[in-house]
Design a protein around this motif. Sequence first.
Motif, PDB file in Angstrom:
ATOM      1  N   ASN A  65      -7.301   1.229  -3.279  1.00 18.01           N
ATOM      2  CA  ASN A  65      -7.971   0.146  -2.821  1.00 18.01           C
ATOM      3  C   ASN A  65      -8.542  -1.009  -3.812  1.00 18.01           C
ATOM      4  O   ASN A  65      -8.045  -1.917  -4.156  1.00 18.01           O
ATOM      5  CB  ASN A  65      -9.197   0.243  -1.641  1.00 18.01           C
ATOM      6  CG  ASN A  65      -9.687  -0.929  -1.256  1.00 18.01           C
ATOM      7  OD1 ASN A  65      -9.080  -2.191  -1.366  1.00 18.01           O
ATOM      8  ND2 ASN A  65     -10.758  -0.853  -0.832  1.00 18.01           N
ATOM      9  N   VAL A  66      -9.531  -0.442  -4.755  1.00 18.94           N
ATOM     10  CA  VAL A  66     -10.235  -1.054  -5.625  1.00 18.94           C
ATOM     11  C   VAL A  66      -9.486  -0.981  -6.982  1.00 18.94           C
ATOM     12  O   VAL A  66      -9.502   0.156  -7.408  1.00 18.94           O
ATOM     13  CB  VAL A  66     -11.784  -0.978  -5.723  1.00 18.94           C
ATOM     14  CG1 VAL A  66     -12.361  -1.470  -6.992  1.00 18.94           C
ATOM     15  CG2 VAL A  66     -12.463  -1.046  -4.285  1.00 18.94           C
ATOM     16  N   THR A  75     -10.818  -5.884  -4.983  1.00 23.66           N
ATOM     17  CA  THR A  75     -10.423  -5.141  -3.817  1.00 23.66           C
ATOM     18  C   THR A  75      -8.760  -5.598  -3.323  1.00 23.66           C
ATOM     19  O   THR A  75      -8.477  -6.457  -3.893  1.00 23.66           O
ATOM     20  CB  THR A  75     -11.188  -5.114  -2.546  1.00 23.66           C
ATOM     21  OG1 THR A  75     -11.118  -6.336  -1.966  1.00 23.66           O
ATOM     22  CG2 THR A  75     -12.606  -4.818  -2.539  1.00 23.66           C
TER      23      THR A  75
END
Length: 118
Positions: A32-33, A52
């Motif tokens: 995600n990040v 993100t």
Amino acid sequence: QVQLVESGGGLVQAGGSLRLSCEASGIIFSINVMGWYRQAPGLQRELVATITRGGSTNYADSVKGRFGISRDNAKNTVYLQMNSLKPEDTAVYYCTAVRNGLSTPTYWGQGTQVTVSS
């Protein structure tokens, strides 16, 4: 596993600009990040910026207003645009990726050197 490959570092004069790129490969859906950290000689590694998958960003106070992080999810690539560079920005810059559900980087790139001359 996720592999991260950085590019775009180099030598620039103070006040100049550089753009770093980081291409991710492997099990991308688990990420995600993504972000950038840096480490200057004799100092601890520090967070520079994160983003993100949805585009929310976070910056260190020292780079706010000068650096911009962006992401192309279709290309699995994250960028760091660095403007108004200062000698104190000199460091090895590392691309990072955080697995879903975790809060600290899981994967690290090999690092790219950024040197800002005064």
